[in-house]
Structure formats: structure tokens, C-alpha cells
Write an enzyme that holds these catalytic residues in place. Structure first.
Site, PDB file in Angstrom:
ATOM      1  N   ASP A 189       1.531  -1.669  -0.107  1.00  0.00           N
ATOM      2  CA  ASP A 189      -0.174   0.197   0.010  1.00  0.00           C
ATOM      3  C   ASP A 189       0.693   1.288   0.086  1.00  0.00           C
ATOM      4  O   ASP A 189       1.883   1.467   0.853  1.00  0.00           O
ATOM      5  CB  ASP A 189      -0.928  -0.047   1.068  1.00  0.00           C
ATOM      6  N   SER A 228     -17.453  -2.959  -9.258  1.00  0.00           N
ATOM      7  CA  SER A 228     -17.768  -1.720  -8.610  1.00  0.00           C
ATOM      8  C   SER A 228     -19.674  -2.513  -9.335  1.00  0.00           C
ATOM      9  O   SER A 228     -19.394  -2.594 -10.858  1.00  0.00           O
ATOM     10  CB  SER A 228     -17.193  -1.097  -8.888  1.00  0.00           C
ATOM     11  N   TYR A 269     -14.564   7.307 -12.709  1.00  0.00           N
ATOM     12  CA  TYR A 269     -13.799   6.460 -11.902  1.00  0.00           C
ATOM     13  C   TYR A 269     -14.422   4.303 -12.073  1.00  0.00           C
ATOM     14  O   TYR A 269     -13.844   4.079 -12.577  1.00  0.00           O
ATOM     15  CB  TYR A 269     -14.280   6.176 -10.511  1.00  0.00           C
ATOM     16  N   LYS A 296     -13.035   1.077 -14.222  1.00  0.00           N
ATOM     17  CA  LYS A 296     -13.122  -0.147 -13.095  1.00  0.00           C
ATOM     18  C   LYS A 296     -13.943  -1.072 -14.811  1.00  0.00           C
ATOM     19  O   LYS A 296     -13.208  -2.574 -15.295  1.00  0.00           O
ATOM     20  CB  LYS A 296     -13.924  -0.190 -12.378  1.00  0.00           C
ATOM     21  N   ASN A 332     -23.220  -1.330  -2.202  1.00  0.00           N
ATOM     22  CA  ASN A 332     -22.309  -0.475  -1.372  1.00  0.00           C
ATOM     23  C   ASN A 332     -21.843  -1.335   0.082  1.00  0.00           C
ATOM     24  O   ASN A 332     -22.706  -1.463   0.669  1.00  0.00           O
ATOM     25  CB  ASN A 332     -23.390   1.005  -1.164  1.00  0.00           C
ATOM     26  N   ASN A 352     -19.318   9.357   0.516  1.00  0.00           N
ATOM     27  CA  ASN A 352     -20.410   8.184   1.124  1.00  0.00           C
ATOM     28  C   ASN A 352     -21.549   8.645   2.702  1.00  0.00           C
ATOM     29  O   ASN A 352     -20.650   9.309   3.117  1.00  0.00           O
ATOM     30  CB  ASN A 352     -19.830   7.347   1.009  1.00  0.00           C
ATOM     31  N   PRO A 360     -26.536  15.730  -8.403  1.00  0.00           N
ATOM     32  CA  PRO A 360     -26.170  14.852  -9.769  1.00  0.00           C
ATOM     33  C   PRO A 360     -25.218  13.375 -10.033  1.00  0.00           C
ATOM     34  O   PRO A 360     -24.841  13.532  -9.553  1.00  0.00           O
ATOM     35  CB  PRO A 360     -24.696  15.809 -10.987  1.00  0.00           C
TER      36      PRO A 360
HETATM   37  P1  NAD Z   1      -9.920   2.474  -0.008  1.00  0.00           P
HETATM   38  O1  NAD Z   1      -9.503   4.005  -0.575  1.00  0.00           O
HETATM   39  O2  NAD Z   1      -9.833   2.202   1.120  1.00  0.00           O
HETATM   40  O3  NAD Z   1      -8.417   1.617  -0.723  1.00  0.00           O
HETATM   41  C1  NAD Z   1      -7.239   1.619  -1.355  1.00  0.00           C
HETATM   42  C2  NAD Z   1      -5.969   1.549  -0.688  1.00  0.00           C
HETATM   43  O4  NAD Z   1      -5.616   1.336  -2.266  1.00  0.00           O
HETATM   44  C3  NAD Z   1      -5.807   2.598   0.465  1.00  0.00           C
HETATM   45  O5  NAD Z   1      -5.290   1.697   0.997  1.00  0.00           O
HETATM   46  C4  NAD Z   1      -4.422   3.504  -0.951  1.00  0.00           C
HETATM   47  O6  NAD Z   1      -3.095   4.212   0.156  1.00  0.00           O
HETATM   48  C5  NAD Z   1      -4.350   2.012  -1.558  1.00  0.00           C
HETATM   49  N1  NAD Z   1      -3.803   2.227  -2.913  1.00  0.00           N
HETATM   50  C6  NAD Z   1      -4.424   3.510  -3.580  1.00  0.00           C
HETATM   51  N2  NAD Z   1      -3.641   3.701  -4.732  1.00  0.00           N
HETATM   52  C7  NAD Z   1      -2.427   2.696  -4.554  1.00  0.00           C
HETATM   53  C8  NAD Z   1      -1.351   2.712  -5.644  1.00  0.00           C
HETATM   54  N3  NAD Z   1      -0.767   2.930  -6.898  1.00  0.00           N
HETATM   55  N4  NAD Z   1      -0.366   1.777  -4.511  1.00  0.00           N
HETATM   56  C9  NAD Z   1      -0.324   1.347  -4.114  1.00  0.00           C
HETATM   57  N5  NAD Z   1      -1.089   1.542  -2.748  1.00  0.00           N
HETATM   58  C10 NAD Z   1      -2.786   2.206  -3.399  1.00  0.00           C
HETATM   59  O7  NAD Z   1     -10.630   1.825  -0.310  1.00  0.00           O
HETATM   60  P2  NAD Z   1     -11.545   0.700  -0.710  1.00  0.00           P
HETATM   61  O8  NAD Z   1     -12.973   1.251   0.466  1.00  0.00           O
HETATM   62  O9  NAD Z   1     -11.240  -0.201   0.470  1.00  0.00           O
HETATM   63  O10 NAD Z   1     -11.887  -0.175  -1.804  1.00  0.00           O
HETATM   64  C11 NAD Z   1     -10.682  -0.668  -2.658  1.00  0.00           C
HETATM   65  C12 NAD Z   1     -11.226  -1.097  -3.192  1.00  0.00           C
HETATM   66  O11 NAD Z   1     -12.494  -1.652  -3.989  1.00  0.00           O
HETATM   67  C13 NAD Z   1     -10.906   0.007  -4.573  1.00  0.00           C
HETATM   68  O12 NAD Z   1     -10.549  -0.685  -6.591  1.00  0.00           O
HETATM   69  C14 NAD Z   1     -12.705   0.240  -4.975  1.00  0.00           C
HETATM   70  O13 NAD Z   1     -12.451   0.646  -6.385  1.00  0.00           O
HETATM   71  C15 NAD Z   1     -13.352  -0.599  -5.459  1.00  0.00           C
HETATM   72  N6  NAD Z   1     -14.700  -0.145  -4.182  1.00  0.00           N
HETATM   73  C16 NAD Z   1     -15.031   0.318  -3.768  1.00  0.00           C
HETATM   74  C17 NAD Z   1     -16.522   0.695  -2.901  1.00  0.00           C
HETATM   75  C18 NAD Z   1     -16.936   1.000  -1.960  1.00  0.00           C
HETATM   76  O14 NAD Z   1     -18.070   1.949  -2.161  1.00  0.00           O
HETATM   77  N7  NAD Z   1     -16.202   1.357  -0.645  1.00  0.00           N
HETATM   78  C19 NAD Z   1     -17.331  -0.368  -3.962  1.00  0.00           C
HETATM   79  C20 NAD Z   1     -17.068  -0.901  -5.172  1.00  0.00           C
HETATM   80  C21 NAD Z   1     -15.970  -0.870  -5.233  1.00  0.00           C
HETATM   81  C1  WQD Z   2     -26.055   6.088  -1.201  1.00  0.00           C
HETATM   82  C2  WQD Z   2     -26.927   6.824  -0.914  1.00  0.00           C
HETATM   83  C3  WQD Z   2     -26.924   9.504  -1.863  1.00  0.00           C
HETATM   84  C4  WQD Z   2     -24.320  10.774   0.244  1.00  0.00           C
HETATM   85  C5  WQD Z   2     -20.533   5.128  -4.251  1.00  0.00           C
HETATM   86  C6  WQD Z   2     -20.151   5.398  -6.199  1.00  0.00           C
HETATM   87  C7  WQD Z   2     -20.023   3.527  -6.336  1.00  0.00           C
HETATM   88  C8  WQD Z   2     -19.351   3.046  -5.083  1.00  0.00           C
HETATM   89  C9  WQD Z   2     -19.950   2.878  -3.497  1.00  0.00           C
HETATM   90  C10 WQD Z   2     -17.155   2.663  -5.863  1.00  0.00           C
HETATM   91  C11 WQD Z   2     -27.478   7.335  -2.675  1.00  0.00           C
HETATM   92  C12 WQD Z   2     -27.146   9.035  -0.751  1.00  0.00           C
HETATM   93  C13 WQD Z   2     -25.082  10.032   0.011  1.00  0.00           C
HETATM   94  C14 WQD Z   2     -25.271  11.791   1.760  1.00  0.00           C
HETATM   95  C15 WQD Z   2     -26.825  11.534   0.626  1.00  0.00           C
HETATM   96  N1  WQD Z   2     -18.385   2.880  -4.583  1.00  0.00           N
HETATM   97  N2  WQD Z   2     -26.253   9.971  -0.160  1.00  0.00           N
HETATM   98  N3  WQD Z   2     -26.511  12.053   1.581  1.00  0.00           N
HETATM   99  O1  WQD Z   2     -23.347   6.939  -4.674  1.00  0.00           O
HETATM  100  O2  WQD Z   2     -24.331   4.894  -4.139  1.00  0.00           O
HETATM  101  O3  WQD Z   2     -21.640   4.958  -4.396  1.00  0.00           O
HETATM  102  O4  WQD Z   2     -20.455   4.576  -3.517  1.00  0.00           O
HETATM  103  O5  WQD Z   2     -17.022   1.837  -6.455  1.00  0.00           O
HETATM  104  O6  WQD Z   2     -19.527   4.123  -7.356  1.00  0.00           O
HETATM  105  O7  WQD Z   2     -20.583   5.744  -6.917  1.00  0.00           O
HETATM  106  O8  WQD Z   2     -22.670   5.526  -2.224  1.00  0.00           O
HETATM  107  O9  WQD Z   2     -22.467   6.307  -0.072  1.00  0.00           O
HETATM  108  O10 WQD Z   2     -22.303   8.016  -2.122  1.00  0.00           O
HETATM  109  O11 WQD Z   2     -24.577   6.558  -1.674  1.00  0.00           O
HETATM  110  O12 WQD Z   2     -28.672  10.960   0.705  1.00  0.00           O
HETATM  111  O13 WQD Z   2     -24.338  12.504   2.296  1.00  0.00           O
HETATM  112  O14 WQD Z   2     -26.934   7.527   0.093  1.00  0.00           O
HETATM  113  O15 WQD Z   2     -27.721  10.313  -2.756  1.00  0.00           O
HETATM  114  O16 WQD Z   2     -29.391   7.479  -2.373  1.00  0.00           O
HETATM  115  P1  WQD Z   2     -23.361   5.801  -4.446  1.00  0.00           P
HETATM  116  P2  WQD Z   2     -22.919   6.646  -1.909  1.00  0.00           P
END
Ligand code: NAD
Ligand code: WQD
Length: 333
Positions: free
Chosen positions: A31, A124, A148, A152, A178, A198, A292
């Protein structure tokens, strides 16, 4: 089996590291702490009482990654490292294309060089874009609508091409819905820098009185109560899905995409009310304009995960809101 976790200090990576260690896997974490801190590494060790190698390394550096592969006998990779803020990706698309896509290509190149051909990739639900109906199955068309999400989608395409070219690869593409919640110890969880985008980290900071009130983005959607509906999944359930995905690809060539969700949608107000009720804490909110780019409603059809991985989410909304609050309550701000 020794598994490399990229982004293992992050939110989902740290929970997956705990599950792997507790199931007897050897792990190595890389990381660069761009969105996490060394504390997570210490806390993974504290929770599991196990040690492992950690390398502070940017996956964009091929030399640094090669050094990791030459020191460790890595048999499979779980690849979390990426940037994930949707809004920032619209303002700074190159930052996202560069880190997420180039970083992954680098990683795949080094894996190939060392004959390591097993990867679980964090995709995602955002790759689907706006669904025509719910629940969403894996064969829905893919229409990401922000940079973003496009990163993916492009990585998914790269992985599918890689498998077409060399079907010794075992590739599991996991499409998360989520993720919320935290480990029951309260030691690891989601702590974004600055003001959260989020919903769950935002609710937690309002409950902790660090932010005044939650803005509920729109109450005129065609949903039960007019607010957005999502498939919230406990991060510990999600982490367990990665172990099942590793087993699934361990002894065969395959490239498969699988939803990880619960199949249940909750509205913003249902989530807020559950948080207040279970934790006995107030979450003041105000209804504002729609954000938006937000969709009204989406949730997973998780039946493929049950069929091919033998995985099913077990923890409900109460565990999700309780553990999120426990983690944030323990944090100093
Ligand atoms: P996070 O940001 O908490 O974790 C990602 C980690 O990767 C971080 O610790 C960051 O420091 C590290 N990182 C980023 N770029 C790097 C690089 N170039 N080299 C080394 N380390 C690097 O995010 P998360 O929520 O744990 O998400 C993990 C994965 O899941 C991501 O790929 C994210 O896109 C995907 N994902 C997350 C969600 C969500 O809502 N949390 C939903 C769908 C997909
Ligand atoms: C959830 C719901 C908002 C904040 C995002 C990324 C998605 C994935 C997961 C990585 C929605 C509402 C939110 C606030 C609110 N990440 N909301 N007030 O948008 O579903 O997904 O995270 O892959 O790609 O787009 O998640 O937690 O932002 O929103 O009312 O302050 O909460 O409108 O209905 P989202 P979120």
C-alpha cells in the site's frame, strides 16, 4: 497459500486481510498509504495476533512490485489498490485513469513475469450504470457514467482479454454494491480524509457531532419513501466473499464476474432511522436537491455468488450500522 493484497491498508483490504489471516492464509500487503495509514497494518496484526510482510509501495512502480515478487513467493493476488472518489474522478480523470488502469497493467505484467496467474479484482456495481430493472444480474449491459466507473470497466475488459489470450489465468471480477460497516473489534473501518462523500461515514460524523446535519439528496425519486435505494453490504461479508473467490479460481483457468451484494435495497431514510434506533443516537438531517449523477434505486441479484462461490451475505442492516458506529466512536478527531 501466500496471497498479495494490494491496497491492504484500505477499508475493504484491511477487513479481507483479517479474514485471510484468520483462515490460515499467508499474506503480503502493499500500500502507498495514499488513502490509508500505517495504523491499519498494526490493527490487522492486533486483531489476528499474526504477523505478515508489508511493503510501502506504489503499484505504479514496476521495480518496487518486482522486488516484492522476488522476495515473496506470491501465488495469488487480491487487487484493491485504486482511487475511488467518483466526484474527484470527474474533476481529475487522468489521475484516475493513470493510477487505476496503469497501476493494474503494471501489476498484471509483473504477475505474468513471475508466473502468478490468479487474481481477484475489485470491480463495482457502478460498471452497470443505470439499470432498466432490478435486481441486477451479471449479464446486464455495462454503461459506466463517470471516469471512476470507466476505469473499473476498462480493467474488466483488460482482464477478459488477458484470459482470452492465455486461459491459464484464474480471474475473479467482484462487483461490489455499497459496502458499509466495520470489524466487530472496532479497530478497523472506514475513515475517509476530509468531508465524506459516501453516506455511512457522513452519518457517523453527524452522530459524533463533527458535522451539523446530513443532507438527504432528494426525496422525489420513484422509491418507497422518495429517497435513493441501495444494496448496502457489510464489509465483513464482502471480505469473506474474497476468500470464496480465491478458492473458486485456485485450480482452474477462468474469468468470471460476480455480484457481491445482499439483494435487499434500503432507502436513505431507512438507513438513517436504523442507525439512530440501533445506536440510540440522533442523526439530524435535511432534505436537499438531488446529487447530480445519482440513480434512484439499484440492488443486486446475488444468486450467482451463492451458486458458484457458495457465498451469501449473512449480516443485516443492524450489524452494519452498529459496527460502523463502534468504529467511529473509537476514533480521535
Ligand atoms: P480505500 O481507499 O480504503 O483502499 C484502497 C487502498 O489502496 C488505500 O489504502 C490506498 O492507500 C491504496 N492505494 C491507492 N492507490 C495505490 C497505489 N497506486 N499503490 C499502492 N496502494 C494504493 O478503498 P476501499 O473502499 O477499500 O476500496 C477498495 C477497492 O474496492 C477499490 O479498488 C475500490 O475502487 C473498490 N470498490 C470500493 C467500493 C466502496 O464503496 N468502498 C465499492 C466498489 C468497489
Ligand atoms: C448512497 C445513497 C445518495 C451521501 C458510491 C459510488 C459507487 C460505489 C459505492 C465504488 C445515495 C445518498 C449520500 C449524502 C445522501 N463506490 N446520500 N447524502 O453513490 O450509491 O455509490 O459508492 O465503487 O461507485 O458511486 O453511494 O454512499 O455516496 O450514496 O443522501 O451525504 O445515499 O444520494 O442515494 P453511491 P453513497
Amino acid at each position: 497459500m501466500k496471497v498479495l493484497i494490494t491496497g491492504g491498508a484500505g477499508y475493504i483490504g484491511s477487513h479481507t486481510a483479517v479474514e485471510l489471516l484468520e483462515s490460515g492464509y499467508d499474506i503480503v500487503i502493499v500500500d502507498d498509504f495514499s488513502n490509508s495509514s500505517p495504523e491499519a497494518i498494526e490493527n490487522i496484526k492486533k486483531i489476528t495476533n499474526k504477523d505478515f510482510s508489508f511493503y510501502k509501495c506504489d503499484i505504479n512502480s514496476k521495480d518496487a512490485l518486482s522486488a516484492v515478487f522476488s522476495h515473496e513467493k506470491i501465488e495469488a493476488v487480491i487487487h484493491f489498490a485504486a482511487y475511488k472518489a467518483v466526484g474527484e474522478s470527474c474533476r481529475l480523470p487522468i489521475k484516475y485513469y493513470s493510477n487505476n488502469i496503469s497501476g493494474t497493467i503494471n501489476l498484471l505484467d509483473v504477475m505474468n513475469e513471475y508466473g502468478c496467474k490468479k487474481i481477484v479484482f475489485s470491480s463495482s456495481a457502478t460498471v452497470y450504470g443505470e439499470p432498466e430493472e432490478n435486481p441486477m444480474t451479471e449479464d446486464f449491459p455495462l454503461h459506466p457514467f463517470n471516469p471512476y466507473g470507466t476505469t473499473k470497466y476498462i480493467i474488466e475488459e483488460i482482464l477478459r482479454d488477458l484470459y482470452r489470450a492465455d486461459n491459464e489465468w484464474g480471474i475473479s471480477i467482484l462487483r461490489y454494491f455499497n459496502p458499509i460497516g466495520a470489524h466487530h473489534s472496532g479497530l478497523i473501518g472506514e475513515r475517509p480524509n476530509g468531508i465524506p462523500n459516501n453516506i455511512m461515514p457522513y452519518i457517523c460524523l453527524v452522530a459524533k457531532k463533527k458535522l451539523e446535519k446530513l443532507s438527504v439528496f432528494g426525496n422525489d425519486y420513484p422509491t418507497r419513501d422518495g429517497t435513493g435505494v441501495r444494496d448496502y453490504i457489510h464489509v465483513v461479508d464482502l471480505a469473506k466473499g474474497h476468500l470464496k473467490a480465491l478458492e473458486y479460481i485456485a485450480d482452474k483457468g477462468i474469468c468470471d464476474s460476480i455480484n457481491l451484494g445482499t439483494g435487499c435495497g434500503y432507502s436513505v431514510l431507512e438507513l438513517v432511522n436504523a442507525f439512530s434506533r440501533v445506536n440510540n443516537v440522533e442523526v439530524p438531517y435535511v432534505i436537499t436537491e438531488r446529487r447530480p449523477g445519482d440513480l434512484a434505486e439499484y440492488y443486486a441479484d446475488p444468486s450467482k455468488a451463492e451458486k458458484v462461490l457458495g457465498w451469501k451475505a449473512e449480516l443485516g442492516i443492524e450489524d452494519m450500522v452498529k459496527s460502523s458506529w463502534k468504529f467511529i466512536s473509537n476514533q480521535q478527531f
